[in-house]
Design an enzyme around this catalytic site. Structure first.
Site, PDB file in Angstrom:
ATOM      1  N   TYR A 174       0.847  -1.206   0.000  1.00 21.62           N
ATOM      2  CA  TYR A 174       0.000   0.000   0.000  1.00 21.62           C
ATOM      3  C   TYR A 174       0.877   1.250   0.000  1.00 21.62           C
ATOM      4  O   TYR A 174       0.679   2.165  -0.812  1.00 21.62           O
ATOM      5  CB  TYR A 174      -0.918  -0.030   1.225  1.00 21.62           C
ATOM      6  CG  TYR A 174      -1.724   1.224   1.430  1.00 21.62           C
ATOM      7  CD1 TYR A 174      -2.872   1.469   0.682  1.00 21.62           C
ATOM      8  CD2 TYR A 174      -1.339   2.183   2.378  1.00 21.62           C
ATOM      9  CE1 TYR A 174      -3.626   2.623   0.882  1.00 21.62           C
ATOM     10  CE2 TYR A 174      -2.084   3.338   2.576  1.00 21.62           C
ATOM     11  CZ  TYR A 174      -3.225   3.554   1.829  1.00 21.62           C
ATOM     12  OH  TYR A 174      -3.958   4.703   2.019  1.00 21.62           O
ATOM     13  N   LYS A 231       1.435   4.238  -2.946  1.00 25.33           N
ATOM     14  CA  LYS A 231       1.174   5.675  -2.764  1.00 25.33           C
ATOM     15  C   LYS A 231       2.433   6.494  -3.080  1.00 25.33           C
ATOM     16  O   LYS A 231       2.333   7.604  -3.592  1.00 25.33           O
ATOM     17  CB  LYS A 231       0.670   5.953  -1.346  1.00 25.33           C
ATOM     18  CG  LYS A 231      -0.685   5.301  -1.029  1.00 25.33           C
ATOM     19  CD  LYS A 231      -1.824   5.828  -1.904  1.00 25.33           C
ATOM     20  CE  LYS A 231      -3.188   5.407  -1.362  1.00 25.33           C
ATOM     21  NZ  LYS A 231      -4.316   5.885  -2.193  1.00 25.33           N
TER      22      LYS A 231
HETATM   23  N1  LIG Z   1      -8.855   6.235   5.843  1.00 23.78           N
HETATM   24  C1  LIG Z   1      -7.616   6.644   6.015  1.00 23.78           C
HETATM   25  O1  LIG Z   1      -7.121   6.772   7.150  1.00 23.78           O
HETATM   26  C2  LIG Z   1      -6.764   7.030   4.823  1.00 23.78           C
HETATM   27  C3  LIG Z   1      -5.490   7.558   5.072  1.00 23.78           C
HETATM   28  C4  LIG Z   1      -4.681   7.941   3.998  1.00 23.78           C
HETATM   29  C5  LIG Z   1      -5.165   7.779   2.702  1.00 23.78           C
HETATM   30  N2  LIG Z   1      -6.400   7.262   2.487  1.00 23.78           N
HETATM   31  C6  LIG Z   1      -6.846   7.114   1.101  1.00 23.78           C
HETATM   32  O2  LIG Z   1      -8.115   7.711   0.948  1.00 23.78           O
HETATM   33  C7  LIG Z   1      -8.825   7.057  -0.121  1.00 23.78           C
HETATM   34  C8  LIG Z   1     -10.216   6.676   0.358  1.00 23.78           C
HETATM   35  O3  LIG Z   1     -10.078   5.780   1.444  1.00 23.78           O
HETATM   36  P1  LIG Z   1     -11.215   5.503   2.527  1.00 23.78           P
HETATM   37  O4  LIG Z   1     -10.568   5.570   3.847  1.00 23.78           O
HETATM   38  O5  LIG Z   1     -12.416   6.320   2.246  1.00 23.78           O
HETATM   39  O6  LIG Z   1     -11.474   3.954   2.218  1.00 23.78           O
HETATM   40  P2  LIG Z   1     -12.806   3.076   2.101  1.00 23.78           P
HETATM   41  O7  LIG Z   1     -13.852   3.539   3.042  1.00 23.78           O
HETATM   42  O8  LIG Z   1     -12.330   1.671   2.149  1.00 23.78           O
HETATM   43  O9  LIG Z   1     -13.321   3.418   0.619  1.00 23.78           O
HETATM   44  C9  LIG Z   1     -12.566   3.066  -0.504  1.00 23.78           C
HETATM   45  C10 LIG Z   1     -13.383   3.347  -1.740  1.00 23.78           C
HETATM   46  O10 LIG Z   1     -12.604   2.962  -2.881  1.00 23.78           O
HETATM   47  C11 LIG Z   1     -13.403   2.116  -3.686  1.00 23.78           C
HETATM   48  N3  LIG Z   1     -12.616   1.226  -4.525  1.00 23.78           N
HETATM   49  C12 LIG Z   1     -11.659   0.326  -4.187  1.00 23.78           C
HETATM   50  N4  LIG Z   1     -11.184  -0.302  -5.280  1.00 23.78           N
HETATM   51  C13 LIG Z   1     -11.860   0.220  -6.333  1.00 23.78           C
HETATM   52  C14 LIG Z   1     -11.819  -0.004  -7.729  1.00 23.78           C
HETATM   53  N5  LIG Z   1     -11.012  -0.917  -8.285  1.00 23.78           N
HETATM   54  N6  LIG Z   1     -12.624   0.726  -8.527  1.00 23.78           N
HETATM   55  C15 LIG Z   1     -13.464   1.644  -7.996  1.00 23.78           C
HETATM   56  N7  LIG Z   1     -13.572   1.886  -6.692  1.00 23.78           N
HETATM   57  C16 LIG Z   1     -12.767   1.172  -5.866  1.00 23.78           C
HETATM   58  C17 LIG Z   1     -14.282   1.340  -2.694  1.00 23.78           C
HETATM   59  O11 LIG Z   1     -15.361   0.723  -3.368  1.00 23.78           O
HETATM   60  P3  LIG Z   1     -16.122  -0.588  -2.756  1.00 23.78           P
HETATM   61  O12 LIG Z   1     -17.123  -0.063  -1.752  1.00 23.78           O
HETATM   62  O13 LIG Z   1     -16.754  -1.198  -3.966  1.00 23.78           O
HETATM   63  O14 LIG Z   1     -15.058  -1.446  -2.135  1.00 23.78           O
HETATM   64  C18 LIG Z   1     -14.685   2.528  -1.797  1.00 23.78           C
HETATM   65  O15 LIG Z   1     -15.696   3.266  -2.403  1.00 23.78           O
HETATM   66  C19 LIG Z   1      -7.965   5.863  -0.525  1.00 23.78           C
HETATM   67  O16 LIG Z   1      -7.227   6.163  -1.688  1.00 23.78           O
HETATM   68  C20 LIG Z   1      -7.049   5.667   0.662  1.00 23.78           C
HETATM   69  O17 LIG Z   1      -5.846   5.044   0.299  1.00 23.78           O
HETATM   70  C21 LIG Z   1      -7.203   6.875   3.520  1.00 23.78           C
END
Ligand SMILES: NC(=O)c1ccc[n+]([C@@H]2O[C@H](COP(=O)([O-])OP(=O)(O)OC[C@H]3O[C@@H](n4cnc5c(N)ncnc54)[C@H](OP(=O)(O)O)[C@@H]3O)[C@@H](O)[C@H]2O)c1
Length: 230
Positions: free
Chosen positions: A155, A159
């Protein structure tokens, strides 16, 4: 009316970014690979704020991305903002010497190639905007300056590489604003319930870059609306 496409907008940070931009009057394209969840989210925003459209898009699948760009262009003739938000952490991503090639490849496919692929497919529509913006949702885990501590290596590397995609795109697209954002540690399915930030806080810099930041701010990595080291 400004248009925005957010990938992975059916839940988590992407859903909140879509909500805030819909509230600001954007025509929001709710990108999701799951039609049921994507449609439900888009209907919720349309009922509350005005214009929102579900767009089926699996960022790991080039055919799905190409179809999404075609479907989009039947509805709007330009895209102002692309938020490459969709991302994954694959189960078992625990130790650099133990992860399989397949796990590594799958992670890169979605988190690194996905944003590049979507940007490429929507570049012509973005070029029709007066102020095209691409926002890549990255992570502090990808920072080479003190970021890596062994946690989720595939992961984190995906990034780091996404940040490379950001600087390359910024160089290739001089009148675009192309930036990476770290949302912080956010309470979502990915972040878990112990995370320190709400989705509203996690969405803040992304929404700011989409709607208020200067157009000449490009090729940067940001958290809390400020530049951070790569
Ligand atoms: N949460 C954190 O602490 C954090 C920290 C740093 C960065 N981020 C980044 O923020 C972004 C959003 O994360 P989040 O925390 O909101 O995660 P999340 O709640 O797990 O949501 C991830 C989203 O991405 C979608 N997704 C995954 N693979 C996909 C694909 N192949 N095509 C289309 N959609 C896809 C998922 O769809 P499904 O519902 O179908 O699975 C979901 O809508 C990510 O890029 C993550 O790396 C998050």
């Amino acid at each position: 009316m400004k248009t925005v496409l957010i990938t992975g907008a059916n839940k988590g940070i992407g859903h909140e970014v879509a909500r805030q931009l819909a509230a600001k009057g954007f025509h929001v394209f709710v990108g999701a690979r799951d039609p049921k969840a994507g449609r439900k989210a888009a209907e919720g925003f349309a009922n509350k704020y005005g214009k929102a459209t579900f767009l089926e898009i699996d960022v790991a699948d080039s055919d799905s991305v190409a179809t999404a760009a075609r479907e989009f262009s039947k509805i709007e003739d330009h895209l102002d903002v692309l938020v490459n938000n969709a991302g994954i952490i694959v189960d078992g991503d625990e130790a650099i010497l133990e992860i399989s090639d397949e796990l590594f490849r799958n992670t890169l496919e979605t988190n690194t190639l996905g944003p590049l692929r979507v940007t490429r497919a929507f570049a012509a529509l973005l070029r029709e905007s007066k102020e095209p913006r691409v926002i890549n949702v990255s992570s502090g885990g990808g920072q080479l300056t003190g970021g890596a501590d062994g946690w989720a290596p595939a992961y984190c590397i995906s990034k780091t590489a996404l940040n490379g995609v950001t600087v390359q795109l910024a160089a290739a697209l001089p009148n675009f604003a192309v930036n990476s954002v770290c949302p912080g540690w956010v309470r979502t399915e990915m972040g878990g319930e112990n995370a320190t930030r709400s989705v509203e806080e996690g969405a803040d810099t992304i929404v700011w870059l989409a709607s208020e930041a200067p157009q000449d701010l490009t090729g940067k990595f940001l958290r809390d609306r400020k530049e951070i080291p790569w």
